[in-house]
Design a protein around this motif. Structure first.
Motif, mmCIF file in Angstrom:
data_model
loop_
_atom_site.group_PDB
_atom_site.id
_atom_site.type_symbol
_atom_site.label_atom_id
_atom_site.label_comp_id
_atom_site.label_asym_id
_atom_site.label_seq_id
_atom_site.Cartn_x
_atom_site.Cartn_y
_atom_site.Cartn_z
ATOM 1 N N GLU A 155 -24.431 -37.840 -25.760
ATOM 2 C CA GLU A 155 -23.044 -37.218 -26.028
ATOM 3 C C GLU A 155 -21.482 -37.181 -25.425
ATOM 4 O O GLU A 155 -20.805 -36.438 -26.079
ATOM 5 C CB GLU A 155 -23.889 -35.701 -25.756
ATOM 6 N N ASP A 190 -32.032 -43.683 -38.780
ATOM 7 C CA ASP A 190 -32.033 -43.265 -37.948
ATOM 8 C C ASP A 190 -30.871 -42.919 -36.744
ATOM 9 O O ASP A 190 -30.783 -41.708 -36.071
ATOM 10 C CB ASP A 190 -33.345 -42.130 -36.928
ATOM 11 N N GLN A 191 -30.584 -43.668 -36.335
ATOM 12 C CA GLN A 191 -29.728 -43.427 -34.899
ATOM 13 C C GLN A 191 -28.380 -43.168 -35.338
ATOM 14 O O GLN A 191 -27.600 -42.752 -34.637
ATOM 15 C CB GLN A 191 -30.396 -45.118 -34.044
ATOM 16 N N GLU A 194 -27.909 -39.941 -36.195
ATOM 17 C CA GLU A 194 -28.004 -39.484 -34.890
ATOM 18 C C GLU A 194 -27.008 -38.774 -34.203
ATOM 19 O O GLU A 194 -25.732 -38.113 -33.885
ATOM 20 C CB GLU A 194 -28.675 -39.518 -33.881
ATOM 21 N N THR A 195 -25.755 -40.613 -34.571
ATOM 22 C CA THR A 195 -24.396 -40.517 -34.001
ATOM 23 C C THR A 195 -23.524 -39.107 -34.667
ATOM 24 O O THR A 195 -22.612 -39.087 -34.418
ATOM 25 C CB THR A 195 -23.742 -41.986 -34.125
ATOM 26 N N GLU A 197 -24.186 -36.970 -36.597
ATOM 27 C CA GLU A 197 -24.418 -35.697 -36.292
ATOM 28 C C GLU A 197 -23.570 -35.015 -34.749
ATOM 29 O O GLU A 197 -23.603 -34.363 -33.922
ATOM 30 C CB GLU A 197 -25.717 -35.342 -35.641
ATOM 31 N N LYS A 198 -23.972 -36.174 -33.971
ATOM 32 C CA LYS A 198 -23.273 -36.001 -32.039
ATOM 33 C C LYS A 198 -22.084 -35.664 -32.228
ATOM 34 O O LYS A 198 -20.628 -34.981 -31.712
ATOM 35 C CB LYS A 198 -23.329 -37.094 -31.434
#
Length: 332
Positions: A155, A190-191, A194-195, A197-198
Motif C-alpha cells: 500500500e 489474485d495477487q 490486488e495490486t 486495486e491498490k
C-alpha cells in the motif's frame, strides 16, 4: 460446434459495444472462431468502435528495461525468470541518469508514455527510492506520462509512486485465472488483481493486459477480456507470445496472424473505450499484417521490448502515416 455469424451481425456487435452492453460468451466466441474471410468485416466493426472513441489517433509508448535478468519468479514465458536459461543481460536497477536518458529517447520517438519496467516480484525500498527520484525529475522537466511496472506493490509503495507523479501502473493479468497455475507458481492471479486495486485506490491509472498463446482456450480469452472490463483497466496491452528458447514456453508455436487480429477485435468490442495496445510479439505473430491491427487498437509500443527486438521506430511511424492515421501528442 462452430458458431456462424454474417457480415451484417459484426456491425450489430459494434453497435452493442457502443451502447454500453457487453458481448455474451457466445458472441465473443463467434468473433474468435469467425472464418478468416470475415476478418476484414470484423475489423471494420472494431474500427467503428475505435474511431468513435479515438478517431484516427495512435498513442505511442516506449519501454525501458530498468532491471534485467535477476527475477526470482518462475513465469514460463519470461526470459528473465529464475527458471530461464536464455542468454539475457543481467543488471540491477539503472541509475537516474540512465532513466532520464531513456525518457529523452521516448520523446525523440514521439512516445507520449514512458514505461519504467523492472523484473522482480516487487520493488525493494532502495529500488523504489531510485524510481521515485527519477520520476520526479522527469515530471519536472519533460512532457511525458510515466508508467511504472515494478511487480506486486505494498500500500505505501503505491502511495509513494502516486505522490511522485506516476500516471499509470502496469501489472498484467497475463492469462485466465484457470490457466494461471500452469504459467507461474511463485505468485497468484489474485495477487495481481490486488495490486491493481491498490493502484486504483491511490489514483493511478491501472494498466493490465494479457499474453495470447500460452495454452489458453477460446473461452478463456473471452474471460480475460471480461476480467479486464470488470477491473476497469484504462490501458490494455495485448501481447502475443514470442516464444524464447530457454524458457518453459520456448517451444510454443506462434499465434496465426488472422487469429491475432480476431483477438484484437474481440478486446475492442468487449472493452470499447479503453486504450488498447498491440504489444509484445506483434512483429513475430502479426508479421506483414501488423498495419491491420490499428483498425482495432489505438496504441503501440515503439522500439524494443524487455529482452526482444521490436520493429524499427521509423517503420512504425511510416506504418501509421501510410494508413492515414496520426501520432497522438502527449497531453498532460
Amino acid at each position: 460446434m462452430k458458431l456462424e455469424i454474417t457480415n451484417t451481425d459484426w456491425s450489430l456487435l459494434a453497435d452493442k459495444a457502443l451502447s454500453g452492453e457487453c458481448l455474451s460468451m457466445e458472441e465473443g466466441l463467434s468473433v474468435l472462431r469467425a472464418d478468416d474471410d470475415e476478418v476484414l468485416p470484423l475489423l471494420q466493426a472494431a474500427f467503428k468502435v475505435r474511431k468513435h472513441y479515438y478517431g484516427k489517433k495512435v498513442k505511442l509508448n516506449m519501454i525501458i528495461n530498468a532491471k534485467s535478468g535477476l527475477c526470482p519468479e518462475d513465469c514460463g514465458y519470461c526470459s528473465q525468470s529464475i527458471v530461464s536459461t536464455a542468454p539475457v543481460a543481467k543488471y540491477t536497477l539503472l541509475d537516474k541518469d540512465t532513466l532520464l536518458a531513456g525518457a529523452r529517447e521516448a520523446i525523440a520517438r514521439q512516445a507520449g508514455t514512458y514505461c519504467i519496467v523492472a523484473a522482480g516480484k516487487g520493488p525493494t525500498d532502495r529500488e523504489l527510492d531510485q524510481v521515485v527520484d527519477a520520476v520526479k525529475e522527469i515530471r519536472a522537466t519533460m512532457p511525458l506520462k510515466i508508467c511504472a511496472c515494478l511487480g506486486i506493490l505494498k500500500e505505501e509503495q503505491a502511495g509513494r509512486l502516486a505522490e511522485a507523479g506516476v500516471h499509470r501502473y502496469n501489472h498484467n493479468l497475463n492469462t485466465s485465472k484457470e490457466n494461471y497455475p500452469s504459467i507461474t507458481t511463485t505468485h497468484t492471479y489474485d495477487q495481481r488483481v490486488e495490486t491493481l486495486e491498490k493502484v486504483k485506490s491511490r489514483g493511478m491509472s491501472p494498466c493490465s493486459g494479457v499474453i495470447i498463446g500460452m495454452g489458453e482456450t477460446d473461452e478463456e480469452i473471452v474471460e480475460m477480456a471480461y476480467a479486464l472490463r470488470e477491473l476497469d483497466a484504462d490501458s490494455i496491452p495485448i501481447n502475443f507470445l514470442n516464444a524464447i528458447p530457454g524458457t518453459p514456453l520456448g517451444g510454443a508455436g506462434r499465434t496465426p496472424a488472422m487469429k491475432a487480429l480476431k483477438v484484437l477485435a474481440l478486446f475492442r468490442l468487449i472493452c470499447p473505450s479503453k486504450e488498447l495496445r498491440a504489444a509484445g510479439g506483434r512483429e513475430v505473430n502479426l508479421r506483414s499484417l501488423q498495419a491491420l491491427s490499428l483498425y482495432a487498437v489505438n496504441s503501440l509500443f515503439v522500439g524494443d521490448y524487455l529482452t526482444t527486438d521490436g520493429q524499427d521506430v521509423s517503420s512504425d511511424h511510416q506504418m501509421i502515416e501510410d494508413l492515414g492515421f496520426e501520432i497522438e501528442q502527449c497531453a498532460l
